[in-house]
Design an enzyme around this catalytic site. Structure first.
Site, PDB file in Angstrom:
ATOM      1  N   MET A   1     -57.764 -30.081 -55.782  1.00  0.00           N
ATOM      2  CA  MET A   1     -56.332 -29.908 -56.063  1.00  0.00           C
ATOM      3  C   MET A   1     -55.543 -29.901 -54.753  1.00  0.00           C
ATOM      4  O   MET A   1     -54.398 -29.438 -54.713  1.00  0.00           O
ATOM      5  CB  MET A   1     -56.106 -28.623 -56.853  1.00  0.00           C
ATOM      6  CG  MET A   1     -56.805 -28.679 -58.215  1.00  0.00           C
ATOM      7  SD  MET A   1     -56.082 -27.609 -59.449  1.00  0.00           S
ATOM      8  CE  MET A   1     -56.374 -26.019 -58.744  1.00  0.00           C
TER       9      MET A   1
ATOM     10  N   GLN B   1     -55.032 -26.586 -66.469  1.00  0.00           N
ATOM     11  CA  GLN B   1     -56.006 -25.531 -66.185  1.00  0.00           C
ATOM     12  C   GLN B   1     -55.356 -24.254 -65.663  1.00  0.00           C
ATOM     13  O   GLN B   1     -56.055 -23.288 -65.349  1.00  0.00           O
ATOM     14  CB  GLN B   1     -57.084 -26.019 -65.230  1.00  0.00           C
ATOM     15  CG  GLN B   1     -56.632 -26.193 -63.792  1.00  0.00           C
ATOM     16  CD  GLN B   1     -57.721 -26.839 -62.954  1.00  0.00           C
ATOM     17  OE1 GLN B   1     -58.036 -28.006 -63.119  1.00  0.00           O
ATOM     18  NE2 GLN B   1     -58.327 -26.081 -62.053  1.00  0.00           N
TER      19      GLN B   1
ATOM     20  N   MET C   1     -63.318 -19.480 -48.179  1.00  0.00           N
ATOM     21  CA  MET C   1     -62.165 -20.373 -47.992  1.00  0.00           C
ATOM     22  C   MET C   1     -61.600 -20.762 -49.346  1.00  0.00           C
ATOM     23  O   MET C   1     -62.344 -21.004 -50.299  1.00  0.00           O
ATOM     24  CB  MET C   1     -62.601 -21.603 -47.221  1.00  0.00           C
ATOM     25  CG  MET C   1     -62.881 -21.268 -45.790  1.00  0.00           C
ATOM     26  SD  MET C   1     -63.341 -22.700 -44.867  1.00  0.00           S
ATOM     27  CE  MET C   1     -63.572 -21.945 -43.266  1.00  0.00           C
ATOM     28  N   SER C   2     -60.282 -20.798 -49.404  1.00  0.00           N
ATOM     29  CA  SER C   2     -59.603 -21.124 -50.660  1.00  0.00           C
ATOM     30  C   SER C   2     -58.203 -21.617 -50.336  1.00  0.00           C
ATOM     31  O   SER C   2     -57.573 -21.120 -49.388  1.00  0.00           O
ATOM     32  CB  SER C   2     -59.516 -19.863 -51.534  1.00  0.00           C
ATOM     33  OG  SER C   2     -58.582 -20.053 -52.570  1.00  0.00           O
TER      34      SER C   2
ATOM     35  N   GLY D   1     -63.958 -25.853 -46.754  1.00  0.00           N
ATOM     36  CA  GLY D   1     -64.806 -25.839 -47.960  1.00  0.00           C
ATOM     37  C   GLY D   1     -64.812 -27.213 -48.616  1.00  0.00           C
ATOM     38  O   GLY D   1     -65.872 -27.750 -48.963  1.00  0.00           O
ATOM     39  N   HIS D   2     -63.627 -27.789 -48.768  1.00  0.00           N
ATOM     40  CA  HIS D   2     -63.541 -29.148 -49.332  1.00  0.00           C
ATOM     41  C   HIS D   2     -64.258 -30.145 -48.419  1.00  0.00           C
ATOM     42  O   HIS D   2     -64.944 -31.047 -48.880  1.00  0.00           O
ATOM     43  CB  HIS D   2     -62.076 -29.579 -49.481  1.00  0.00           C
ATOM     44  CG  HIS D   2     -61.263 -28.734 -50.404  1.00  0.00           C
ATOM     45  ND1 HIS D   2     -60.254 -27.901 -49.961  1.00  0.00           N
ATOM     46  CD2 HIS D   2     -61.287 -28.592 -51.749  1.00  0.00           C
ATOM     47  CE1 HIS D   2     -59.692 -27.295 -50.997  1.00  0.00           C
ATOM     48  NE2 HIS D   2     -60.302 -27.696 -52.094  1.00  0.00           N
TER      49      HIS D   2
ATOM     50  N   LYS E   1     -68.383 -21.813 -54.886  1.00  0.00           N
ATOM     51  CA  LYS E   1     -67.277 -20.851 -54.919  1.00  0.00           C
ATOM     52  C   LYS E   1     -66.770 -20.689 -56.361  1.00  0.00           C
ATOM     53  O   LYS E   1     -66.400 -19.599 -56.782  1.00  0.00           O
ATOM     54  CB  LYS E   1     -66.167 -21.362 -54.001  1.00  0.00           C
ATOM     55  CG  LYS E   1     -64.804 -20.855 -54.301  1.00  0.00           C
ATOM     56  CD  LYS E   1     -64.326 -19.937 -53.220  1.00  0.00           C
ATOM     57  CE  LYS E   1     -63.020 -19.295 -53.562  1.00  0.00           C
ATOM     58  NZ  LYS E   1     -62.090 -20.113 -54.272  1.00  0.00           N
TER      59      LYS E   1
ATOM     60  N   LEU F   1     -56.303 -28.902 -48.619  1.00  0.00           N
ATOM     61  CA  LEU F   1     -57.722 -28.988 -48.253  1.00  0.00           C
ATOM     62  C   LEU F   1     -58.066 -28.099 -47.060  1.00  0.00           C
ATOM     63  O   LEU F   1     -57.240 -27.871 -46.179  1.00  0.00           O
ATOM     64  CB  LEU F   1     -58.084 -30.445 -47.951  1.00  0.00           C
ATOM     65  CG  LEU F   1     -57.844 -31.425 -49.098  1.00  0.00           C
ATOM     66  CD1 LEU F   1     -58.267 -32.837 -48.692  1.00  0.00           C
ATOM     67  CD2 LEU F   1     -58.571 -31.006 -50.373  1.00  0.00           C
ATOM     68  N   HIS F   2     -59.311 -27.623 -47.066  1.00  0.00           N
ATOM     69  CA  HIS F   2     -59.818 -26.757 -45.995  1.00  0.00           C
ATOM     70  C   HIS F   2     -61.282 -27.102 -45.757  1.00  0.00           C
ATOM     71  O   HIS F   2     -61.823 -28.039 -46.400  1.00  0.00           O
ATOM     72  CB  HIS F   2     -59.636 -25.284 -46.380  1.00  0.00           C
ATOM     73  CG  HIS F   2     -60.142 -24.947 -47.741  1.00  0.00           C
ATOM     74  ND1 HIS F   2     -61.481 -24.960 -48.059  1.00  0.00           N
ATOM     75  CD2 HIS F   2     -59.490 -24.627 -48.894  1.00  0.00           C
ATOM     76  CE1 HIS F   2     -61.642 -24.637 -49.327  1.00  0.00           C
ATOM     77  NE2 HIS F   2     -60.444 -24.440 -49.875  1.00  0.00           N
TER      78      HIS F   2
HETATM   79  P1  AMP Z   1     -60.030 -26.858 -55.641  1.00  0.00           P
HETATM   80  O1  AMP Z   1     -59.219 -27.780 -54.763  1.00  0.00           O
HETATM   81  O2  AMP Z   1     -59.793 -25.424 -55.391  1.00  0.00           O
HETATM   82  O3  AMP Z   1     -59.958 -27.269 -57.092  1.00  0.00           O
HETATM   83  O4  AMP Z   1     -61.537 -27.096 -55.203  1.00  0.00           O
HETATM   84  C1  AMP Z   1     -62.125 -28.364 -55.209  1.00  0.00           C
HETATM   85  C2  AMP Z   1     -63.613 -28.214 -55.014  1.00  0.00           C
HETATM   86  O5  AMP Z   1     -63.852 -27.573 -53.761  1.00  0.00           O
HETATM   87  C3  AMP Z   1     -64.260 -27.323 -56.091  1.00  0.00           C
HETATM   88  O6  AMP Z   1     -65.506 -27.896 -56.470  1.00  0.00           O
HETATM   89  C4  AMP Z   1     -64.423 -26.013 -55.374  1.00  0.00           C
HETATM   90  O7  AMP Z   1     -65.489 -25.221 -55.874  1.00  0.00           O
HETATM   91  C5  AMP Z   1     -64.722 -26.484 -53.961  1.00  0.00           C
HETATM   92  N1  AMP Z   1     -64.441 -25.400 -53.005  1.00  0.00           N
HETATM   93  C6  AMP Z   1     -63.317 -24.649 -52.929  1.00  0.00           C
HETATM   94  N2  AMP Z   1     -63.441 -23.707 -51.980  1.00  0.00           N
HETATM   95  C7  AMP Z   1     -64.678 -23.864 -51.440  1.00  0.00           C
HETATM   96  C8  AMP Z   1     -65.413 -23.173 -50.424  1.00  0.00           C
HETATM   97  N3  AMP Z   1     -64.896 -22.139 -49.769  1.00  0.00           N
HETATM   98  N4  AMP Z   1     -66.651 -23.605 -50.124  1.00  0.00           N
HETATM   99  C9  AMP Z   1     -67.210 -24.660 -50.794  1.00  0.00           C
HETATM  100  N5  AMP Z   1     -66.573 -25.344 -51.775  1.00  0.00           N
HETATM  101  C10 AMP Z   1     -65.327 -24.952 -52.095  1.00  0.00           C
END
Ligand code: AMP
Length: 288
Positions: free
Chosen positions: A30, A61, A186-187, A36-37, A151, A33-34
């Site tokens: 979504m 969602q 990370m989030s 984790g992505h 995560k 990005l950080h």
């Molecule tokens: P999002 O943009 O939050 O929907 O996340 C996209 C993908 O990145 C999802 O599969 C998340 O689980 C993964 N993700 C988010 N934060 C992390 C993190 N800190 N470490 C690893 N994967 C992550």
């Protein structure tokens, strides 16, 4: 990096790539990005010939419209990071590309108990929206492998279930949680924390570690209550602390097992809701 905005265009491109026997890894996001992505992109890079990332803030969602409206958008930085990480293709669809028949059409995947526990309990409809968007994205991008983050462990299990139900031909790869140096997972939502909230937020991870370290044979209710009290004392509003079978997410009532366990938390720091988890094998000290 190629950028596609139209579903039909990227779909035709992906068909042409697959006809050339090119292997494709897909990372749905979504945005905002950080690292984790980026870890997901890196994993996809090393396993496949071609890496696609999508950025789409999926309204179906979000059970809380304020959360949707406040979701951070940092597109320029995202494109920069993706270019740098070696991502080959970015899919940047508008709402109508994902939901040509409007978002009002409800998804109805038979997700069973997975939909009513943990996140599902506190975010009704959330996982139907997740399945709806991931199903649509998979049918557009037709990847060989789908990269998800631990995560969002429950989301991984839910998507696995949806892939089974729909008999989709895609392999799911779950990547470990990337953390800040103080342990905070990370989030994208971390960007919404002010300085004091950011300083407090790692207490979620610290609390999960305390739960893990404090597990003793017998009933687990006390340790969960202690953990919630600990977070409350630090100013959090906790939705849940749970100890569960890591493979099924079914809560365990008493601890004795030799199965892989997970300790999960969801808590608000003021109005920002954060989630985290630790997977471990009882009796083994290193994290898996
Ligand atoms: P999002 O943009 O939050 O929907 O996340 C996209 C993908 O990145 C999802 O599969 C998340 O689980 C993964 N993700 C988010 N934060 C992390 C993190 N800190 N470490 C690893 N994967 C992550």
């Amino acid at each position: 990096m190629l950028i596609f905005k139209l579903a039909a265009d990227i779909h035709h491109f992906m068909i042409s790539q697959k006809l050339k026997q090119i292997t494709v890894g897909f990372v749905p996001t979504m945005g905002a990005l950080h690292a984790g992505h980026m870890a997901l992109i890196k994993a996809a890079r090393s396993d496949n010939d071609l890496v696609i990332c999508s950025i789409f803030v999926n309204p179906t969602q979000f059970n809380d419209t304020k959360d949707f409206e406040k979701y951070p958008i940092t597109l320029e930085d995202d494109i920069y990071l993706l270019e740098k990480s070696g991502c080959n293709v970015l899919f940047l669809p508008s709402l109508i590309e994902i939901y040509p028949e409007k978002t009002t059409r409800q998804a109805d995947y038979q997700l069973g108990y997975l939909e009513t526990i943990l996140e599902g309990k506190f975010r009704p409809g959330h996982f139907q929206g997740v399945c709806q968007v991931v199903h649509r994205l998979l049918s557009i991008t037709i990847p060989h492998k789908l990269y998800l983050g631990q995560k969002d462990l429950q989301q991984c299990l839910v998507i696995k279930k949806m892939v089974d139900i729909e008999k989709l031909d895609v392999e799911i790869i779950i990547c470990p949680i990337e953390r800040e140096s103080d342990g905070l997972a990370m989030s994208s939502r971390n960007r919404r924390l002010n300085k004091a909230e950011r300083a407090n937020a790692p207490n979620i991870y610290k609390t999960l570690q305390l739960v893990k370290a404090g597990l003793r044979p017998g009933i687990v209710d006390d340790i969960k209550k202690e953990a919630i009290d600990n977070l409350t004392a630090r100013g959090f509003k906790t939705d849940y602390i749970e100890i569960a079978d890591a493979g099924t997410l079914e809560a365990i009532e008493s601890f004795s097992s030799n199965i892989s366990l997970v300790v999960l938390a969801a808590a608000f720091v003021n109005d920002v809701r954060l989630i985290d988890n630790i997977i471990f094998m009882p009796g083994i000290t290193s994290r898996i």
